[in-house]
Write a protein that holds these residues in place. Structure first.
Motif, PDB file in Angstrom:
ATOM      1  N   ILE A   1       6.169   9.670  -3.005  1.00  0.00           N
ATOM      2  CA  ILE A   1       6.963   8.852  -2.078  1.00  0.00           C
ATOM      3  C   ILE A   1       6.049   8.115  -1.101  1.00  0.00           C
TER       4      ILE A   1
ATOM      5  N   PHE B   1       6.729   4.438  -2.691  1.00  0.00           N
ATOM      6  CA  PHE B   1       7.805   3.792  -1.937  1.00  0.00           C
ATOM      7  C   PHE B   1       7.228   2.727  -1.007  1.00  0.00           C
TER       8      PHE B   1
ATOM      9  N   TYR C   1      14.577   8.689  -3.050  1.00  0.00           N
ATOM     10  CA  TYR C   1      14.205   8.208  -1.719  1.00  0.00           C
ATOM     11  C   TYR C   1      14.471   6.709  -1.583  1.00  0.00           C
TER      12      TYR C   1
ATOM     13  N   MET D   1      16.803   5.061   1.176  1.00  0.00           N
ATOM     14  CA  MET D   1      16.214   4.145   2.137  1.00  0.00           C
ATOM     15  C   MET D   1      16.786   2.727   2.036  1.00  0.00           C
TER      16      MET D   1
ATOM     17  N   THR E   1       9.424   7.577   7.000  1.00  0.00           N
ATOM     18  CA  THR E   1       8.519   7.927   5.894  1.00  0.00           C
ATOM     19  C   THR E   1       7.272   8.634   6.397  1.00  0.00           C
TER      20      THR E   1
ATOM     21  N   ILE F   1       6.643  12.463   6.026  1.00  0.00           N
ATOM     22  CA  ILE F   1       6.245  13.089   4.762  1.00  0.00           C
ATOM     23  C   ILE F   1       4.750  13.398   4.707  1.00  0.00           C
TER      24      ILE F   1
END
Length: 435
Positions: free
Chosen positions: A229, A233, A350, A354, A403, A406
């Motif tokens: 991610i 992402f 995710y 998002m 984010t 994470i």
């Protein structure tokens, strides 16, 4: 019987991964254009982008379970077919559902490439797995660099300042993927493949499945959600998140990917000095710092933040795979592919979350009761368009702030992994013979 040529197989594997990464780089560059062309909101764009990440784990997990049954060659030929059909369907897409299906097919192709090539590289280079996996996976960011520069170059030369740019330019950019796709399909059809390392070592299927419930492997699966991610992402949504920060938002992705290429190319001394777990800890620290800087820096300084972030995510994917290949070799191809599948599945969920979160933030920043779609389609220069850009400027940092949590969590996770591995005896490699 034709002998196994390690060098040619490795080169062909790198080329197939190049196609996979071109699909990410080019799609990141045209995601906003597709939204304009087909009147799609951020939630719909997020779902389409996430579709590639659905197809990927589906293919990589299924591929991991059948690779030892049907062989790596047949899987890679099927990857070629999925890539070819998916690219053609993207070129001739006419709306949401054709984009959804084409992206799904490309995702399946990408996952099938990983399902075959990760165990192939580990089987070809049993004495140097993590380094060669880094060299293999450098072609992922390399393809993103090529793809984003291709989009940027063609946009600059063919669009002539027209906004929105003619959609046929995006179609040309997508069609560029056909060239390496046809080449890797031809190469793999001519080469002889080895069996996987687990099969060559005589580890039974039963023992392989037992290894999959090792607590260390389950821990790495959970961490893979976070590393994937953090990297994918942020990279995939670059053009959306930074559209109002710089006129050339896609170049941020180019900077990140360029640093990743260099990092993976020179990974050998770093990996040998720190071991995969040490590299992962440093990567988590730099990733968190990079995202923080991307939130708070503006103008040309954003490219410095991109370099820091690129250094952070450069080693995530290959070192996660390499750690499992070196320390949990009995998990075999299934173990390597479950890691990749977990990462892509996490990214897909995710992205959907998002996409909706981004739209909700946008709606909150617009006047009460305003239609988000109306503001999104407003002509440039109008009060509505200016309000829409202001809302985007506020929404991007909020998404990145969420984010950022994470990689911060990953810092503690990998610090624990480093401590644990120092107290653990070195894993004995599997006894295999590579032709």
């Amino acid at each position: 019987m034709q002998s196994i040529n390690r060098a040619q197989l490795f080169r062909a594997s790198c080329l197939s991964l190049l196609v996979t990464s071109l699909s990410f780089g080019i799609r990141a560059g045209i995601l906003n254009d597709q939204g304009v062309r087909f009147h799609l909101n951020a939630s719909e764009l997020g779902t389409i982008a996430a579709t590639a990440f659905w197809g990927f784990p589906l293919a990589i997990i299924v591929g991991g379970f059948i690779v030892d049954i049907i062989g790596m060659k047949k899987l890679l030929v099927s990857a070629f077919v999925f890539h070819l059909v998916g690219i053609l369907l993207t070129i001739f897409a006419n709306g949401y559902w054709t984009l959804f299906l084409s992206t799904l097919l490309i995702g399946i192709a990408n996952g099938t490439v990983e399902a075959s090539c990760n165990p192939l590289v580990a089987s070809l280079f049993t004495d140097n797995k993590t380094t060669k996996l880094n060299h293999f996976h450098l072609w992922f960011p390399a393809g993103i660099v090529i793809g984003t520069l291709l989009v940027f170059g063609l946009d600059s030369t063919l669009a002539h300042g027209v906004s929105p740019k003619p959609y046929w330019i995006s179609q040309v950019e997508i069609a560029a993927m056909l060239i390496p796709t046809l080449i890797y399909g031809f190469l793999f059809s001519k080469l002889e493949f080895p069996v996987t390392e687990r099969v060559a070592a005589g580890v039974s299927t039963k023992d392989m499945y037992k290894a999959l419930i090792n607590p260390l492997f389950l821990f790495m699966i959970i961490c893979m959600f976070g590393t994937a991610i953090t990297e994918l992402f942020t990279n995939q949504w670059t053009d959306v998140l930074f559209k109002t920060v710089t006129d050339n938002a896609i170049l941020i992705l180019t900077f990140v990917a360029s640093v990743q290429v260099l990092g993976r190319a020179f990974a050998s001394p770093i990996v040998h000095k720190l071991a995969p777990q040490g590299v992962l800890l440093i990567s988590a620290i730099l990733s968190a710092l990079g995202i923080y800087l991307m939130i708070h820096l503006h103008g040309d300084a954003i490219y410095f933040a991109a370099v820091v972030f690129g250094l952070g995510v450069a080693f995530f994917w290959p070192c996660m795979i390499g750690f499992v290949a070196e320390n949990l070799p009995r998990t075999g191809a299934v173990g390597l592919n479950l890691m990749g599948g977990a990462g892509m599945f996490g990214v897909s969920i995710y992205m959907i979350f998002m996409g909706g979160y981004y739209d909700r933030i946008m709606a909150q920043k617009l006047p009460s009761g305003a239609s988000l779609d109306a503001y999104r389609s407003a002509a440039g220069g109008t009060d509505m368009a200016k309000a829409f850009d202001a809302a985007r400027s506020a929404a991007g940092p909020e998404v990145l702030n969420t984010t950022l949590i994470i990689p911060v969590v990953l810092i503690f996770a990998f610090a624990g992994l480093v401590i644990y591995m120092r107290s653990k005896n070195k894993t004995e490699p599997l006894k295999t013979a590579v032709v």
